[in-house]
Every structure is written in C-alpha cells, then in structure tokens.
Design a protein around this motif. Structure first.
Motif, mmCIF file in Angstrom:
data_model
loop_
_atom_site.group_PDB
_atom_site.id
_atom_site.type_symbol
_atom_site.label_atom_id
_atom_site.label_comp_id
_atom_site.label_asym_id
_atom_site.label_seq_id
_atom_site.Cartn_x
_atom_site.Cartn_y
_atom_site.Cartn_z
ATOM 1 N N GLU A 19 0.824 -1.210 0.000
ATOM 2 C CA GLU A 19 0.000 0.000 0.000
ATOM 3 C C GLU A 19 0.866 1.272 0.000
ATOM 4 O O GLU A 19 1.771 1.423 0.825
ATOM 5 C CB GLU A 19 -0.892 -0.017 1.248
ATOM 6 N N HIS A 67 -3.625 4.041 -0.551
ATOM 7 C CA HIS A 67 -4.450 4.604 0.513
ATOM 8 C C HIS A 67 -4.741 6.025 0.067
ATOM 9 O O HIS A 67 -3.835 6.827 -0.099
ATOM 10 C CB HIS A 67 -3.715 4.574 1.858
ATOM 11 N N HIS A 111 -9.787 0.342 1.353
ATOM 12 C CA HIS A 111 -10.776 0.875 2.308
ATOM 13 C C HIS A 111 -12.047 1.398 1.633
ATOM 14 O O HIS A 111 -12.385 2.582 1.739
ATOM 15 C CB HIS A 111 -10.152 1.975 3.187
ATOM 16 N N ASP A 166 -6.259 -5.474 6.724
ATOM 17 C CA ASP A 166 -5.572 -4.239 7.119
ATOM 18 C C ASP A 166 -4.878 -4.371 8.480
ATOM 19 O O ASP A 166 -4.968 -3.488 9.329
ATOM 20 C CB ASP A 166 -6.561 -3.058 7.127
HETATM 21 ZN ZN ZN Z 1 -4.691 2.031 4.315
#
Ligand code: ZN
Length: 318
Positions: free
Chosen positions: A120, A167, A194, A273
């Motif tokens: 990420e 992200h 997310h 996560d």
């Molecule tokens: Zn994240």
C-alpha cells in the motif's frame, strides 16, 4: 530468507492445497489482499494458529520498515503456506520523503524477484485512530496522485502488470486526479483500499455506490479492498461513523452497495488491514470481515473472499 525470484508456481501449489483443505472442511477461505507487518514483532506460530482459527487462508503481507526491506522473503521462508510476498509498504519514514528512490528500488525488486503485488502506498492518509490516540500527526500525508511519484507508480504497474494498493482518503477534490490517472494508464492495476471509508462527510458529497459503479464500469483495472471498521466504529478526529457501507438501522450492509458488489464481485477484495502497530488484531479484524462477507449476496461471497484475489494476482481461476 526465501530464494528469489520467488518460486511462485511451487508456492501456489501450497496455497491451493491450503484453500482446498479449508473448502473441504466446509469453511469459506479468505485471502487478505492488504496487510502489513513489522518483522520484529511477528510470531509465525501465533499467526499460523490464529489464521487457521479464523479461516484466513493467505495474507498478502507487506513489510514496513525504516528502509526498503526484504522481510517478505523472511515470512515466506518461515511459512511458505500462508504468505504472499508483497513489496515494502509506501509509508513514512521513507515515503514520501525519499519517494523517488523508494519507487526505483521497488521497481528493481518487482522485476528481479517477481513480487506478485506491491504494498500500500499512501497518497492521502489522515492519522489513523491509533496514531491519534498516540497523539501522532506524522501520518497526515498528502502526495499528489497525478504528480511524479503517482506517474512512476502507475507506469510501473503497466509495465510489470503487478497490482498496487493506494491509501487515498475519500474527498471530492481528490476524485478528478484519480480518474485522470486511471484514464491515462488503463493497464495499471489499481487497488483502492478501504472501500467507502469516509472520515469527514463534509469533504465527500460525490462518492457512493453510484459513483463507484461508474468508476468500475469505466475502468476495467480498478479494484477495491474491503478493509473498513465495524458498524459502530467512529473516526476519532471527526467523531463520525467512517465505515459508511453498513446499514446501522436494518443491520447488514446498505442495499445499493450489496447490489453493486453482486453485479461486479470480481472488483472487491477481502482485506484485514493488519499493520505493524496492530499485529494483535487478526482475530478482531477477521470477525469484522466475516460480518461483512456474511452480509453479501451468496453468489458474490466466495469471489470477494478469495476467488477474486487469486484471479487478480495469478490470472487464473481457483
Ligand atoms: Zn490504508
């Protein structure tokens, strides 16, 4: 450390057998597409036990470190049944400060070691609830997605076909640069982490199931991971319920989201996560993820849980 280039075909035989074993025991296996770890606090036997208990077949585990690290090779060597090697996460202190060198190193290692996935990268990241609790604003990060680092990353994915995770907090003003990049790099394989996690509603009036549907139908290589909090989780800095997918009055998830995921299940990937500062959360995150999977239409459930992740990473069905 595991030998490189990774022997992905041999590893896949292990991973397939593990998934098969879970399926024949009547369990729904899960591939976690987005987690990171701190090698100094990682306990492989603890993790093996917890993963088996919660039906987590595989974790795409991206190391976090003070420098670019090959710890993904360590976890694969320790346990070649459970971890998909993933490149070092683009998080501080290296990212974005030394972003250019970091991406050059990532590019070299993806090519030489054949990592199937890049960890990420934080382009817009508010301090996490844990960081707020520790009073740290160090991860209030903003890097232009359409700046030099973004272009280098999208280009790298197009060239290697390795997917990457971003992200990228949900804000109206951040959507046009994302769409422009997806348009410019149609072969880059992007996982926007997310799904539906909105920390400040006042900054996000556009995003919702209709908007995500339009993105999915416009950009064939865009994916979403489903790491978000439970129905009652609030983002401490705004006090708002940030996992906006849930239907908190009726229970389960909102109908429009369920319909979208049922229409495009291959675009949504299960994720836990886990992070270096929350290595102990596997059980809690797994229960939360299963609550979400249980709320999905049954046709979509196995695809989101593991089939989609497998297909994205290995270009084949399981
Ligand atoms: Zn994240």
């Amino acid at each position: 450390m595991a030998a490189v280039p990774f022997e992905i075909e041999a590893l896949k035989r292990n991973w397939r057998r593990r998934i098969e074993a879970m399926r024949s025991a009547g369990e729904l296996p899960i591939i976690d597409i987005e987690s990171s770890f701190d090698v100094s606090t990682f306990d492989p036997s603890d993790y093996a036990r917890a993963m088996d208990e919660y039906g987590i077949a595989l974790i795409a585990f991206s190391p976090q470190g003070q420098s670019w690290t090959e710890s993904a090779r360590v976890v694969v060597a320790l346990d070649p049944w459970r971890y998909i090697p993933t490149t070092t996460a683009g998080v501080p202190p290296l990212w974005p400060k030394e972003g250019k060198e970091f991406l050059e190193k990532t590019a070299r290692q993806v090519r030489s070691d054949r990592y199937p996935l890049m960890g990420e990268f934080e382009f817009r990241h508010y301090p996490s609830p844990r960081q707020l609790a520790r009073n740290g604003a160090r991860r209030d990060i903003e890097v232009a997605l359409d700046g030099p680092l973004g272009h280098a990353l999208f280009r790298l994915s197009e060239e290697t076909l390795a997917p990457f995770q971003i992200h990228y907090e949900i804000e109206d003003r951040l959507l046009p640069p994302l769409e422009a990049m997806l348009k410019q790099y149609p072969k880059a394989r992007v996982i926007w982490s997310h799904l539906a996690q909105i920390r400040y509603r006042s900054r996000s009036k556009i995003y919702g199931p209709a908007y995500v549907r339009r993105l999915i139908e416009s950009f064939p290589n865009l994916y979403f991971d489903t790491a978000f909090g439970g129905p009652n989780s609030r983002y401490p800095a705004s006090g708002e319920f940030h996992a906006t997918i849930w239907d908190r009055s009726a229970g389960g998830i909102q109908k429009e989201w369920a319909r979208l995921i049922a229409d495009h299940p291959w675009r949504f990937l299960a994720a836990l996560d886990i992070g270096g500062d929350r290595m102990d959360r596997l059980g809690e995150q797994s229960q939360n993820l299963r609550r979400f999977l249980d709320a999905l239409p049954s046709s979509a459930r196995p695809i989101v849980a593991y089939k989609g992740g497998w297909r994205l990473l290995f270009n084949e069905e399981i």
